[in-house]
Design a protein around this motif. Structure first.
Motif, PDB file in Angstrom:
ATOM      1  N   GLY A  62       8.545  -1.171  -9.585  1.00 53.74           N
ATOM      2  CA  GLY A  62       8.894  -1.371 -10.979  1.00 53.74           C
ATOM      3  C   GLY A  62      10.227  -0.730 -11.335  1.00 53.74           C
ATOM      4  N   VAL A  63      10.287  -0.161 -12.530  1.00 52.59           N
ATOM      5  CA  VAL A  63      11.538   0.409 -13.026  1.00 52.59           C
ATOM      6  C   VAL A  63      11.966   1.612 -12.197  1.00 52.59           C
ATOM      7  CG1 VAL A  63      12.660   1.428 -15.035  1.00 52.59           C
ATOM      8  CG2 VAL A  63      11.003  -0.421 -15.347  1.00 52.59           C
ATOM      9  N   GLN A  64      11.030   2.462 -11.798  1.00 55.80           N
ATOM     10  CA  GLN A  64      11.383   3.644 -11.012  1.00 55.80           C
ATOM     11  C   GLN A  64      12.011   3.259  -9.675  1.00 55.80           C
ATOM     12  OE1 GLN A  64       7.770   5.913 -10.689  1.00 55.80           O
ATOM     13  NE2 GLN A  64       8.068   6.917 -12.675  1.00 55.80           N
ATOM     14  N   GLY A  65      11.438   2.265  -9.019  1.00 53.24           N
ATOM     15  CA  GLY A  65      12.006   1.823  -7.751  1.00 53.24           C
ATOM     16  C   GLY A  65      13.410   1.268  -7.911  1.00 53.24           C
ATOM     17  N   VAL A  66      13.629   0.501  -8.978  1.00 55.44           N
ATOM     18  CA  VAL A  66      14.967  -0.040  -9.221  1.00 55.44           C
ATOM     19  C   VAL A  66      15.967   1.082  -9.471  1.00 55.44           C
ATOM     20  CG1 VAL A  66      16.326  -1.451 -10.800  1.00 55.44           C
ATOM     21  CG2 VAL A  66      14.071  -2.236 -10.067  1.00 55.44           C
ATOM     22  N   LEU A  67      15.556   2.088 -10.235  1.00 57.61           N
ATOM     23  CA  LEU A  67      16.452   3.204 -10.512  1.00 57.61           C
ATOM     24  C   LEU A  67      16.776   3.993  -9.250  1.00 57.61           C
ATOM     25  CD1 LEU A  67      14.989   4.559 -13.883  1.00 57.61           C
ATOM     26  CD2 LEU A  67      17.062   3.201 -13.536  1.00 57.61           C
ATOM     27  N   VAL A  68      15.773   4.227  -8.401  1.00 58.44           N
ATOM     28  CA  VAL A  68      16.010   4.975  -7.162  1.00 58.44           C
ATOM     29  C   VAL A  68      16.935   4.197  -6.230  1.00 58.44           C
ATOM     30  CG1 VAL A  68      14.906   5.867  -5.077  1.00 58.44           C
ATOM     31  CG2 VAL A  68      13.877   6.285  -7.313  1.00 58.44           C
ATOM     32  N   ILE A  69      16.656   2.917  -6.041  1.00 56.48           N
ATOM     33  CA  ILE A  69      17.497   2.103  -5.166  1.00 56.48           C
ATOM     34  C   ILE A  69      18.913   1.995  -5.735  1.00 56.48           C
ATOM     35  CG2 ILE A  69      17.816  -0.207  -4.206  1.00 56.48           C
ATOM     36  CD1 ILE A  69      14.790  -0.468  -4.058  1.00 56.48           C
ATOM     37  N   GLY A  70      19.011   1.817  -7.048  1.00 54.62           N
ATOM     38  CA  GLY A  70      20.337   1.752  -7.659  1.00 54.62           C
ATOM     39  C   GLY A  70      21.114   3.042  -7.493  1.00 54.62           C
ATOM     40  N   ALA A  71      20.428   4.187  -7.617  1.00 56.82           N
ATOM     41  CA  ALA A  71      21.108   5.469  -7.429  1.00 56.82           C
ATOM     42  C   ALA A  71      21.585   5.640  -5.995  1.00 56.82           C
ATOM     43  CB  ALA A  71      20.165   6.611  -7.817  1.00 56.82           C
ATOM     44  N   VAL A  72      20.769   5.219  -5.030  1.00 55.92           N
ATOM     45  CA  VAL A  72      21.169   5.327  -3.622  1.00 55.92           C
ATOM     46  C   VAL A  72      22.366   4.430  -3.334  1.00 55.92           C
ATOM     47  CG1 VAL A  72      20.421   4.899  -1.252  1.00 55.92           C
ATOM     48  CG2 VAL A  72      18.878   6.018  -2.855  1.00 55.92           C
ATOM     49  N   VAL A  73      22.327   3.198  -3.833  1.00 58.69           N
ATOM     50  CA  VAL A  73      23.441   2.273  -3.603  1.00 58.69           C
ATOM     51  C   VAL A  73      24.713   2.792  -4.251  1.00 58.69           C
ATOM     52  CG1 VAL A  73      24.286  -0.052  -4.106  1.00 58.69           C
ATOM     53  CG2 VAL A  73      21.945   0.275  -3.304  1.00 58.69           C
ATOM     54  N   LEU A  74      24.599   3.283  -5.483  1.00 61.87           N
ATOM     55  CA  LEU A  74      25.775   3.817  -6.171  1.00 61.87           C
ATOM     56  C   LEU A  74      26.357   5.013  -5.419  1.00 61.87           C
ATOM     57  CD1 LEU A  74      27.651   3.805  -8.628  1.00 61.87           C
ATOM     58  CD2 LEU A  74      25.991   5.274  -9.807  1.00 61.87           C
ATOM     59  N   ALA A  75      25.487   5.879  -4.912  1.00 59.42           N
ATOM     60  CA  ALA A  75      25.972   7.038  -4.151  1.00 59.42           C
ATOM     61  C   ALA A  75      26.698   6.596  -2.882  1.00 59.42           C
ATOM     62  CB  ALA A  75      24.796   7.954  -3.811  1.00 59.42           C
TER      63      ALA A  75
END
Length: 468
Positions: A74-87
């Motif tokens: 859900g939203v948490q997974g999208v936020l975690v993946i987005g943070a990893v990609v951005l990093a």
């Protein structure tokens, strides 16, 4: 009448002229760069199959699948993946300013790239090799992660398609950010985002002086890494700092002036302050959540890794003392006391951030107990001791460079402080969850004391070696 060369036999395009120049450079021998690239890709694929897939499967089996589906969907997974990609994209952009994807050899730059040939044609081969490497890395990463999920029965075989496509997109983003970082490393010329979308425009925007600087730096850093001298590599990679040069230290005592000097150094490096803050907040947040029952140990592992890197961004002062061991003391402070004084500023910053993050985590997370408030703060001593040990470890012994496992031995030599911090925190967190607060604190104190004793021993030995 002597025969003359007909115009038809002369090279007429930049590609033909470049091929002729390469033939002269290689002395008539075949260019083996394409073959080397294919062999490297072959080794990468084999390594992914032999090591990557079993490691991915073990990870998804080790981490509770129910916990993963509950917290990373859900939203948490999208936020975690987005943070990893951005990093990863920001890291690629930063690396591009130091060593970009287009770094030919110095002779090639001086004799071919400075000619009248189109720079996009001259530099195209290096960019395409780096671009294909990023794509292959993203493809293999997505495929390995997806295969591990399927083999561990965490997801259906249909998950292979989105994970592989996501890996390819990640490779594209990293390659574009990497090249853009190299383009923007030169302060003039075309530097906008439009250069990333057009290969020719990006390659033509690369300045010759910047290319020569990065090529020479690559040689220096490569030699320093092979020699095991990370100090030389760090000094060559570090960017010149020109901020707050007119600011002067005020009068303090021997210990206070060391702390004030470290604080001024952080003021002159706002990027290091921000990077340390982001990493410390993320690490403290993970460490606070690792105290919740049912949370897998991988959360504590990620938390201490981020916390260690965040503390390291603020501890340049102690590293500089270790690098310059043997020079006369300017303030009359003993070597070991000065080493301890350099830990005051990063430890204070880390303690404040860890305490605030733990408190916020306890307030916002209903499952987090009161232990989450002070547990990230309790790790401060172990992280500080690990960095003390890392700053004064010195060069690897010559004996480590002999034998077939020289690379592994040198890597282990440099990673010992981090390994002690990771093992100590993971073991203490496991004891905290299984046996209670008392056992967790005992394990953490034992690891902290052992690391601090070993670190001070390294300080004493390095000081005595230079005095002898």
């Amino acid at each position: 009448m002597s025969a003359t060369t007909t115009p038809a036999s002369a090279p007429t395009t930049d590609r033909e002229r470049l091929a002729q120049a390469r033939e002269v450079i290689h002395g008539g021998e075949a260019d083996r760069s394409a073959g080397n690239a294919v062999y490297a890709a072959y080794v990468a694929v084999i390594a992914s199959l032999v090591y990557g897939v079993p490691a991915s499967r073990a990870f998804f089996i080790f981490v509770d699948p129910a916990w993963l589906s509950r917290h990373l969907t859900g939203v948490q997974g999208v936020l975690v993946i987005g943070a990893v990609v951005l990093a990863l994209v920001l890291l690629a952009f930063r690396v591009g300013s130091i060593r970009g994807p287009v770094v030919p050899d110095l002779p090639y730059l001086d004799h071919v790239a400075t000619s009248a040939l189109d720079r996009a044609v001259v530099l195209r081969r290096w960019w395409r090799l780096s671009f294909l490497a990023c794509l292959l890395g993203g493809l293999l990463t997505g495929a390995v992660v997806g295969t591990g999920m399927v083999v561990a029965k965490v997801a259906s075989p249909l998950a292979l398609l989105p994970s592989t496509l996501g890996g390819i997109l990640l490779g594209l983003a990293v390659a574009g950010a990497w090249l853009w970082g190299q383009v923007r490393s030169w302060p003039t010329g075309m530097r906008g985002p439009s250069t990333v979308l057009r290969e020719r425009r990006s390659l033509r925007a690369l300045h010759h002086v910047g290319l020569r600087t990065q090529s020479a730096r690559a040689v220096t850093v490569g030699g320093a890494v092979l020699a095991g001298d990370l100090r030389a590599a760090r000094l060559d990679v570090a960017a010149p700092n020109t901020r707050l040069r007119r600011t002067r230290l005020r009068a303090h005592g021997p210990v206070g002036v060391v702390a004030a000097r470290d604080a001024l150094g952080l003021r002159r490096s706002p990027g290091a302050v921000v990077a340390g803050l982001v990493l410390t907040v993320g690490g403290s947040w993970a460490l606070a959540h690792s105290t919740t029952p049912g949370v897998p140990s991988i959360v504590a592992f990620v938390g201490i890794l981020a916390a260690y890197l965040g503390y390291g961004a603020w501890s340049e002062g102690v590293r500089l003392q270790g690098d310059n061991a043997g020079t006369p003391a300017l303030i009359g402070l003993p070597f070991r006391d000065e080493a301890r004084a350099h830990l005051l500023v990063p430890s204070a910053l880390y303690a404040v951030v860890a305490l605030l993050t733990g408190a916020v985590t306890t307030i916002t997370s209903p499952s987090a107990g009161t232990t989450a408030i002070w547990w990230p703060l309790a790790v401060t001593g172990l992280v500080a001791a690990a960095h003390l040990m890392a700053a004064f470890r010195g060069l690897p012994p010559v004996s480590l460079f002999s034998g077939g496992s020289a690379v592994i031995s040198v890597v282990f030599w440099y990673s010992r402080p981090l390994l002690l911090a990771v093992v100590g925190v993971v073991a203490a967190t496991a004891a905290l969850g299984r046996s209670g607060v008392g056992h967790g604190l005992v394990v953490l104190v034992l690891f902290t004391a052992g690391t601090a004793i070993f670190g001070m021993r390294r300080v004493r030995r390095l000081d005595e070696a230079h005095r002898a």
